[in-house]
Write a protein that holds these residues in place. Structure first.
Motif, PDB file in Angstrom:
ATOM      1  N   SER A 242     -13.504  -9.000   2.311  1.00 30.92           N
ATOM      2  CA  SER A 242     -13.513 -10.279   1.590  1.00 30.92           C
ATOM      3  C   SER A 242     -12.304 -10.448   0.670  1.00 30.92           C
ATOM      4  O   SER A 242     -12.354 -11.200  -0.302  1.00 30.92           O
ATOM      5  N   GLY A 243     -11.227  -9.731   0.962  1.00 30.21           N
ATOM      6  CA  GLY A 243     -10.031  -9.825   0.126  1.00 30.21           C
ATOM      7  C   GLY A 243     -10.200  -9.194  -1.239  1.00 30.21           C
ATOM      8  O   GLY A 243      -9.487  -9.528  -2.193  1.00 30.21           O
ATOM      9  N   CYS A 244     -11.130  -8.233  -1.342  1.00 28.97           N
ATOM     10  CA  CYS A 244     -11.474  -7.668  -2.652  1.00 28.97           C
ATOM     11  C   CYS A 244     -10.387  -6.788  -3.252  1.00 28.97           C
ATOM     12  O   CYS A 244     -10.504  -6.348  -4.396  1.00 28.97           O
ATOM     13  N   LEU A 245      -9.311  -6.502  -2.508  1.00 32.86           N
ATOM     14  CA  LEU A 245      -8.209  -5.729  -3.074  1.00 32.86           C
ATOM     15  C   LEU A 245      -7.243  -6.619  -3.860  1.00 32.86           C
ATOM     16  O   LEU A 245      -6.397  -6.114  -4.609  1.00 32.86           O
ATOM     17  N   GLY A 246      -7.345  -7.942  -3.658  1.00 31.46           N
ATOM     18  CA  GLY A 246      -6.513  -8.853  -4.432  1.00 31.46           C
ATOM     19  C   GLY A 246      -5.067  -8.894  -3.994  1.00 31.46           C
ATOM     20  O   GLY A 246      -4.190  -9.307  -4.757  1.00 31.46           O
ATOM     21  N   THR A 247      -4.801  -8.490  -2.752  1.00 25.53           N
ATOM     22  CA  THR A 247      -3.419  -8.403  -2.265  1.00 25.53           C
ATOM     23  C   THR A 247      -2.920  -9.707  -1.638  1.00 25.53           C
ATOM     24  O   THR A 247      -1.781  -9.772  -1.159  1.00 25.53           O
ATOM     25  N   GLY A 248      -3.775 -10.737  -1.599  1.00 20.73           N
ATOM     26  CA  GLY A 248      -3.357 -12.015  -1.020  1.00 20.73           C
ATOM     27  C   GLY A 248      -3.709 -12.160   0.441  1.00 20.73           C
ATOM     28  O   GLY A 248      -3.415 -13.189   1.053  1.00 20.73           O
ATOM     29  N   ASP A 249      -4.318 -11.112   1.025  1.00 22.11           N
ATOM     30  CA  ASP A 249      -4.703 -11.161   2.437  1.00 22.11           C
ATOM     31  C   ASP A 249      -5.972 -10.346   2.620  1.00 22.11           C
ATOM     32  O   ASP A 249      -6.582  -9.911   1.656  1.00 22.11           O
ATOM     33  N   MET A 250      -6.373 -10.145   3.862  1.00 24.86           N
ATOM     34  CA  MET A 250      -7.559  -9.340   4.151  1.00 24.86           C
ATOM     35  C   MET A 250      -7.195  -8.102   4.957  1.00 24.86           C
ATOM     36  O   MET A 250      -8.029  -7.536   5.659  1.00 24.86           O
TER      37      MET A 250
ATOM     38  N   THR B  42      -1.805   3.227 -13.440  1.00 25.77           N
ATOM     39  CA  THR B  42      -1.015   4.424 -13.725  1.00 25.77           C
ATOM     40  C   THR B  42      -0.670   4.503 -15.209  1.00 25.77           C
ATOM     41  O   THR B  42      -0.954   3.593 -15.984  1.00 25.77           O
ATOM     42  N   GLU B  43       0.004   5.595 -15.574  1.00 26.71           N
ATOM     43  CA  GLU B  43       0.409   5.794 -16.967  1.00 26.71           C
ATOM     44  C   GLU B  43       1.385   4.713 -17.440  1.00 26.71           C
ATOM     45  O   GLU B  43       1.531   4.482 -18.643  1.00 26.71           O
ATOM     46  N   ASN B  44       2.036   4.027 -16.513  1.00 30.74           N
ATOM     47  CA  ASN B  44       2.961   2.940 -16.860  1.00 30.74           C
ATOM     48  C   ASN B  44       2.299   1.567 -16.786  1.00 30.74           C
ATOM     49  O   ASN B  44       2.989   0.550 -16.775  1.00 30.74           O
ATOM     50  N   ASP B  45       0.956   1.549 -16.708  1.00 30.50           N
ATOM     51  CA  ASP B  45       0.173   0.311 -16.617  1.00 30.50           C
ATOM     52  C   ASP B  45       0.500  -0.495 -15.365  1.00 30.50           C
ATOM     53  O   ASP B  45       0.404  -1.719 -15.347  1.00 30.50           O
ATOM     54  N   GLU B  46       0.909   0.209 -14.300  1.00 30.43           N
ATOM     55  CA  GLU B  46       1.016  -0.434 -13.003  1.00 30.43           C
ATOM     56  C   GLU B  46      -0.343  -0.342 -12.319  1.00 30.43           C
ATOM     57  O   GLU B  46      -1.065   0.648 -12.487  1.00 30.43           O
ATOM     58  N   VAL B  47      -0.698  -1.371 -11.552  1.00 30.64           N
ATOM     59  CA  VAL B  47      -2.007  -1.418 -10.899  1.00 30.64           C
ATOM     60  C   VAL B  47      -1.820  -1.388  -9.383  1.00 30.64           C
ATOM     61  O   VAL B  47      -1.008  -2.147  -8.834  1.00 30.64           O
ATOM     62  N   PHE B  48      -2.566  -0.487  -8.743  1.00 31.64           N
ATOM     63  CA  PHE B  48      -2.486  -0.334  -7.284  1.00 31.64           C
ATOM     64  C   PHE B  48      -3.885  -0.411  -6.677  1.00 31.64           C
ATOM     65  O   PHE B  48      -4.889  -0.124  -7.340  1.00 31.64           O
ATOM     66  N   VAL B  49      -3.942  -0.803  -5.410  1.00 31.87           N
ATOM     67  CA  VAL B  49      -5.212  -0.851  -4.668  1.00 31.87           C
ATOM     68  C   VAL B  49      -4.988  -0.278  -3.280  1.00 31.87           C
ATOM     69  O   VAL B  49      -3.868  -0.271  -2.766  1.00 31.87           O
ATOM     70  N   LEU B  50      -6.075   0.206  -2.677  1.00 32.91           N
ATOM     71  CA  LEU B  50      -6.025   0.576  -1.266  1.00 32.91           C
ATOM     72  C   LEU B  50      -7.439   0.592  -0.717  1.00 32.91           C
ATOM     73  O   LEU B  50      -8.406   0.638  -1.470  1.00 32.91           O
ATOM     74  N   GLY B  51      -7.554   0.526   0.596  1.00 32.66           N
ATOM     75  CA  GLY B  51      -8.866   0.579   1.225  1.00 32.66           C
ATOM     76  C   GLY B  51      -9.082  -0.507   2.261  1.00 32.66           C
ATOM     77  O   GLY B  51      -8.144  -1.111   2.786  1.00 32.66           O
ATOM     78  N   MET B  52     -10.356  -0.792   2.534  1.00 27.87           N
ATOM     79  CA  MET B  52     -10.747  -1.693   3.622  1.00 27.87           C
ATOM     80  C   MET B  52     -10.411  -3.152   3.349  1.00 27.87           C
ATOM     81  O   MET B  52     -10.119  -3.918   4.255  1.00 27.87           O
ATOM     82  N   ASN B  53     -10.505  -3.579   2.108  1.00 24.91           N
ATOM     83  CA  ASN B  53     -10.160  -4.958   1.704  1.00 24.91           C
ATOM     84  C   ASN B  53     -11.162  -5.985   2.203  1.00 24.91           C
ATOM     85  O   ASN B  53     -10.786  -7.110   2.581  1.00 24.91           O
TER      86      ASN B  53
ATOM     87  N   THR C 194      -5.555  -1.215   4.037  1.00 25.39           N
ATOM     88  CA  THR C 194      -4.354  -0.415   3.824  1.00 25.39           C
ATOM     89  C   THR C 194      -4.707   1.010   3.423  1.00 25.39           C
ATOM     90  O   THR C 194      -5.604   1.225   2.613  1.00 25.39           O
ATOM     91  N   ILE C 195      -4.012   1.974   4.015  1.00 21.82           N
ATOM     92  CA  ILE C 195      -4.178   3.363   3.595  1.00 21.82           C
ATOM     93  C   ILE C 195      -3.043   3.781   2.667  1.00 21.82           C
ATOM     94  O   ILE C 195      -3.020   4.907   2.175  1.00 21.82           O
ATOM     95  N   GLU C 196      -2.114   2.844   2.447  1.00 20.23           N
ATOM     96  CA  GLU C 196      -1.027   3.069   1.494  1.00 20.23           C
ATOM     97  C   GLU C 196      -1.316   2.250   0.239  1.00 20.23           C
ATOM     98  O   GLU C 196      -1.686   1.077   0.334  1.00 20.23           O
ATOM     99  N   PRO C 197      -1.164   2.825  -0.956  1.00 19.30           N
ATOM    100  CA  PRO C 197      -1.387   2.046  -2.182  1.00 19.30           C
ATOM    101  C   PRO C 197      -0.485   0.820  -2.234  1.00 19.30           C
ATOM    102  O   PRO C 197       0.713   0.908  -1.959  1.00 19.30           O
ATOM    103  N   ARG C 198      -1.089  -0.333  -2.549  1.00 22.38           N
ATOM    104  CA  ARG C 198      -0.321  -1.576  -2.699  1.00 22.38           C
ATOM    105  C   ARG C 198      -0.384  -2.039  -4.151  1.00 22.38           C
ATOM    106  O   ARG C 198      -1.437  -1.998  -4.786  1.00 22.38           O
ATOM    107  N   ARG C 199       0.757  -2.448  -4.649  1.00 19.97           N
ATOM    108  CA  ARG C 199       0.884  -2.817  -6.061  1.00 19.97           C
ATOM    109  C   ARG C 199       0.388  -4.247  -6.286  1.00 19.97           C
ATOM    110  O   ARG C 199       0.723  -5.152  -5.534  1.00 19.97           O
TER     111      ARG C 199
END
Length: 550
Positions: A75-83, A62-73, A86-91
């Motif tokens: 192989s843990g490719c979203l980097g959220t610590g799990d597999m 985002t414009e504030n340099d926050e990073v978000f991910v969403l989707g199927m995940n 998510t359809i909601e953006p996770r920081r």
């Protein structure tokens, strides 16, 4: 004070901030996964990358340099610590504030990201050590890759199917991961668990650009030579053969041609020369070489993309699609197009090569990290918007209700017949008493923006002005605005104004509203005070449409 905030309580600074925010907004509307995000979230996006086996994962900043991910995940490719999908953006807290410079991804998928500081982070699929951390354990959170990259600033990253490559600011290339075909350039076919510099004939070369196909790697050096290594079963190395190459080898067929950029598809390669020409080679089963046929080519072949100079080439290691943008801004595509084959460069209606991959490629993933242009370039229309009521550049002031509105004579003359006939070169201040300040300000702003910003109750005055000045388009806009503010209490007043200013569309709209709310409307003060002739016509017309039937 001379100046007053624009109508509806919006300050000039807030308006300018809104304008700049709109300019910086990333156009991601053609990528289906963003339909999971709210309009408010999308407005804040400044960088984005859609990836995964079917375009089902996305990372954005985002414009504030926050990073978000969403989707199927996967192989843990979203980097959220799990597999967990998510359809909601996770920081991603570990990347927030890092300022992303570039990003690439593999087929697992795994992700390789470099920050503006030159740090490298990886996560996701790691069965072939493509994360560069010395293990084959999947990475569920972004981790910095430091082995052999300490004191190195990474400026570009590239991923093949299961291998990774980075380019440093001093022109060195480092690779790691899957190496069954020599794609890490080490001279063997053993997988490489940590980053190692690619040497061989690149030892004393300064590399300026890198790219990866599914199982091959490319590098452009500062003198325009292209070096290639890895899998070559489809001739994608451009060496005139189909044998794999375990160490970098220069493409001799490009001798005397200065290459600026290289882009790799699944098994085909494109290069762009300093003269704006494209050469292509490799797999061609979908026409992705743009040669007019589907025959593979193991030597560089010229691609004719219109008569204009090409300024950008695009391909993605997961797709069989090619794209290019010319100096005049035209975007062409060829290769796989939603399952069909396009064997010659085809002119699209797009303004950027990114849209080609959003709409035509399979899978619909991004060929690069999509970023807002950093220079905030303004179009002509945006520049004019910004200059409205700017005392620093204006050469004329209107004095209305004791307040000034700053404008530019030449623009008023260009935009309005009324001003062409009345403005003189020596005019500096013109007093206006026929219309209120909100109305006249809205009119002058319309000349700069083609839009009106006025509450419905004030738009009657602007309708009067538009009628007087014979501004037919403005008259239509006023009617649209007035319609938005109609209610039982003011319906008769609006109907009266529509008749007075010969606004037939508005008149019909107000009449229909009155008929649909007849009981309440006939009990209002406006109906009681209605002009005799208007009342007579209203009753007559209402009778004709059956308003008084039991």
């Amino acid at each position: 004070m001379d100046d007053e905030p624009p109508p509806q309580g919006v300050s000039a600074k807030a308006l300018e901030a809104t304008l700049l925010s709109a300019l910086k907004m990333l156009d991601v509307g053609k990528w289906p996964i963003f339909s999971l995000c709210s309009p408010e979230e999308i407005k804040l996006i400044r960088q984005a990358c859609v990836f995964g086996s079917a375009g089902n994962e996305v990372l954005y900043a985002t414009e504030n340099d926050e990073v978000f991910v969403l989707g199927m995940n996967c192989s843990g490719c979203l980097g959220t610590g799990d597999m967990q999908s998510t359809i909601e953006p996770r920081r991603l807290d570990s990347l927030c504030g890092k300022k992303i410079a570039c990003l690439s991804y593999g087929s697992g998928p795994h992700v390789v990201l470099a920050t503006e500081e030159g740090e490298v982070y990886t996560w996701g699929h790691n069965a072939y050590s493509q994360l560069g951390n010395g293990t084959t354990n999947h990475g569920f959170v972004p981790c910095q890759v430091s082995t052999n990259l300490v004191n190195k600033k990474v400026i570009e990253v590239a991923c093949g199917s299961h291998h990774s490559m980075v380019l440093t600011s001093d022109g060195e290339v480092y690779t790691w991961g899957y190496n069954n075909s020599g794609q890490v350039g080490s001279g063997s076919t053993a997988n490489q668990p940590i980053p190692r510099r690619v040497t061989s004939c690149l030892q004393n070369k300064i590399v300026v650009n890198i790219a990866c196909g599914q199982m091959c790697s490319m590098a452009v050096v500062e003198n325009g030579e292209v070096y290639v290594w890895g899998y070559n079963g489809n001739g994608q190395l451009g060496l005139g053969s189909s044998g794999n190459q375990p160490t970098p080898c220069r493409i001799a067929a490009l001798q005397g041609i200065r290459v600026q950029r290289v882009a790799c598809g699944y098994a085909h390669t494109l290069v762009l020369t300093d003269e704006g020409q494209i050469y292509a080679w490799g797999a061609n089963s979908y026409g992705q070489l743009g040669t007019g046929n589907k025959s593979n080519q193991s030597y560089p072949t010229t691609v004719i993309v219109d008569k204009d100079r090409v300024v950008e080439i695009a391909a993605c290691h997961s797709a069989h699609t090619s794209a290019a943008k010319t100096q005049s801004g035209q975007v062409f595509m060829w290769g796989q197009c939603r399952g069909q084959s396009v064997t010659f460069p085809h002119l699209t209606h797009f303004a950027c090569t990114d849209d080609v991959f959003a709409c035509f490629a399979t899978p619909a993933v991004m060929w690069r990290l999509l970023s807002v242009e950093p220079d905030d370039h303004l179009t002509v229309a945006q520049s004019l918007k910004k200059e409205f009521d700017n005392p620093e550049t204006a050469d004329l002031k209107f004095l209305v209700d004791g307040k000034y509105i700053h404008v530019h004579k030449v623009l008023l003359k260009i935009r309005c017949e009324h001003f062409r006939s009345i403005l003189n070169n020596d005019d500096e201040i013109i007093e206006m008493s026929e219309f209120s300040y909100p109305v006249y300000r809205a009119f002058l702003e319309y000349l700069y923006t083609d839009n009106i910003r006025l509450p419905p109750e004030d738009a009657i005055g602007l309708l009067d002005l538009a009628t007087l000045y014979r501004e037919n388009r403005l008259k239509k806009l006023c009617q649209q605005t007035i319609k938005q503010g109609i209610c039982e209490e003011n319906a008769i007043a609006l109907l009266s104004a529509a008749v007075k200013y010969e606004a037939q569309d508005l008149e019909e709209f107000c009449f229909r509203f009155c008929i649909n709310h007849l009981t309440v409307v006939t009990q209002t003060q406006g109906f009681a005070d209605m002009d005799h002739d208007l009342l007579k016509n209203f009753i007559s017309k209402a009778s004709r449409v059956g308003a008084f039937r039991n």
